[in-house]
Write a protein that holds these residues in place. Structure first.
Motif, short mmCIF file in Angstrom:
data_model
loop_
_atom_site.label_atom_id
_atom_site.label_comp_id
_atom_site.label_asym_id
_atom_site.label_seq_id
_atom_site.Cartn_x
_atom_site.Cartn_y
_atom_site.Cartn_z
N ASP A 112 0.87 -1.18 0.00
CA ASP A 112 0.00 0.00 0.00
C ASP A 112 0.90 1.22 0.00
O ASP A 112 2.02 1.17 0.51
CB ASP A 112 -0.89 0.00 1.25
N ARG A 113 0.42 2.32 -0.54
CA ARG A 113 1.26 3.52 -0.64
C ARG A 113 1.65 4.08 0.72
O ARG A 113 2.58 4.87 0.83
CB ARG A 113 0.58 4.58 -1.50
N THR A 114 0.97 3.68 1.80
CA THR A 114 1.32 4.15 3.13
C THR A 114 2.42 3.31 3.79
O THR A 114 2.98 3.72 4.82
CB THR A 114 0.09 4.13 4.06
N VAL A 115 2.74 2.17 3.23
CA VAL A 115 3.70 1.24 3.84
C VAL A 115 5.11 1.83 3.96
O VAL A 115 5.74 1.68 5.01
CB VAL A 115 3.69 -0.11 3.11
N PRO A 116 5.67 2.50 2.93
CA PRO A 116 7.04 3.02 3.10
C PRO A 116 7.20 3.93 4.32
O PRO A 116 8.17 3.80 5.07
CB PRO A 116 7.29 3.77 1.79
N GLY A 117 6.26 4.80 4.56
CA GLY A 117 6.34 5.69 5.72
C GLY A 117 6.24 4.94 7.03
O GLY A 117 6.97 5.22 8.00
N MET A 118 5.34 3.95 7.08
CA MET A 118 5.18 3.15 8.29
C MET A 118 6.46 2.37 8.59
O MET A 118 6.93 2.35 9.73
CB MET A 118 3.99 2.19 8.12
N VAL A 119 7.04 1.76 7.57
CA VAL A 119 8.25 0.97 7.76
C VAL A 119 9.41 1.88 8.19
O VAL A 119 10.20 1.53 9.07
CB VAL A 119 8.59 0.16 6.50
N ARG A 120 9.53 3.05 7.58
CA ARG A 120 10.58 4.01 7.97
C ARG A 120 10.46 4.34 9.45
O ARG A 120 11.46 4.41 10.17
CB ARG A 120 10.47 5.30 7.16
N THR A 121 9.24 4.53 9.93
CA THR A 121 9.03 4.87 11.35
C THR A 121 9.48 3.72 12.24
O THR A 121 10.21 3.93 13.22
CB THR A 121 7.55 5.20 11.60
N VAL A 122 9.07 2.50 11.91
CA VAL A 122 9.42 1.34 12.73
C VAL A 122 10.93 1.12 12.72
O VAL A 122 11.55 0.93 13.77
CB VAL A 122 8.68 0.08 12.22
N VAL A 123 11.55 1.18 11.55
CA VAL A 123 13.00 0.97 11.45
C VAL A 123 13.74 2.10 12.16
O VAL A 123 14.74 1.87 12.85
CB VAL A 123 13.44 0.83 9.98
N GLY A 124 13.27 3.34 12.03
CA GLY A 124 13.90 4.46 12.72
C GLY A 124 13.91 4.28 14.22
O GLY A 124 14.92 4.55 14.90
N LEU A 125 12.79 3.79 14.77
CA LEU A 125 12.73 3.53 16.21
C LEU A 125 13.71 2.44 16.61
O LEU A 125 14.39 2.54 17.64
CB LEU A 125 11.30 3.14 16.62
N ARG A 126 13.80 1.39 15.79
CA ARG A 126 14.72 0.30 16.12
C ARG A 126 16.18 0.75 16.02
O ARG A 126 17.00 0.42 16.87
CB ARG A 126 14.46 -0.90 15.20
#
Length: 146
Positions: A18-32
Motif C-alpha cells: 500500500d502507498r502508506t507502507v514506506p512511511g510506516m516501515v521508515r518509522t518502525v525501522v527508525g525507532l529500532r
C-alpha cells in the motif's frame, strides 16, 4: 547472502502493499535504529528502506511484501521481499540539462519517464547490495556498515 547477526530484536514486517507502507516501515525501522544506538547510519538506512519498500509496493500491486532489518556485528542489513519476478532496473543518471519544467507533472497518473533513480542512491549509500531470488519473488537487500 550470509549474515553475522547480533541478537538485538530484528525488524520483520509482513503486510499488504500500500502507498502508506514506506512511511510506516521508515518509522518502525527508525525507532529500532534508535534503540540500537545507530543514529550515525540512520539517515542512510532510512533512505534505503524508503527506496526498497517503495519499489516493492510498486511491483507487488495489492499482494504481500516483507521487510527485514537486522543488526549485524558491523552494520545493518535491510532486505525487502516482493512476489514479483521482475528484477530492479537502475536508470542512467541524468545531468542538470536533462530536467526541465513539465506542465503535466501534477496530472494524476502522469509518468514522465524520469523515475528509477532510487537504486543509484541505494548503491551509493550501501557497502553492499543485491538481489536474491526466492521462488516466488525476490529479496532486494542492502548492507550499511557502521
Amino acid at each position: 547472502m550470509a549474515v553475522d547477526v547480533v541478537d538485538a530484536g530484528e525488524v520483520d514486517i509482513s503486510c499488504l502493499a500500500d502507498r502508506t507502507v514506506p512511511g510506516m516501515v521508515r518509522t518502525v525501522v527508525g525507532l529500532r535504529l534508535s534503540e540500537w544506538g545507530l543514529g550515525v547510519v540512520a539517515d542512510s538506512v532510512l533512505l534505503i528502506v524508503a527506496e526498497l519498500v517503495t519499489n516493492a509496493v510498486r511491483v507487488a500491486g495489492e499482494r504481500e511484501i516483507r521487510v527485514r532489518c537486522v543488526r549485524e556485528v558491523r552494520g545493518v542489513l535491510v532486505a525487502v521481499w516482493d512476489p514479483a519476478e521482475e528484477r530492479p532496473v537502475t536508470q542512467p543518471l541524468m545531468g542538470p540539462g536533462d530536467v526541465g519544467a513539465d506542465a503535466r507533472a501534477l496530472d494524476d497518473g502522469y509518468d514522465d519517464g524520469t523515475g528509477g533513480w532510487g537504486l543509484p542512491l541505494v548503491q551509493a549509500l550501501a557497502s553492499a547490495c543485491g538481489v536474491t531470488g526466492a521462488a516466488p519473488g525476490k529479496w532486494v537487500w542492502a548492507r550499511v556498515s557502521c
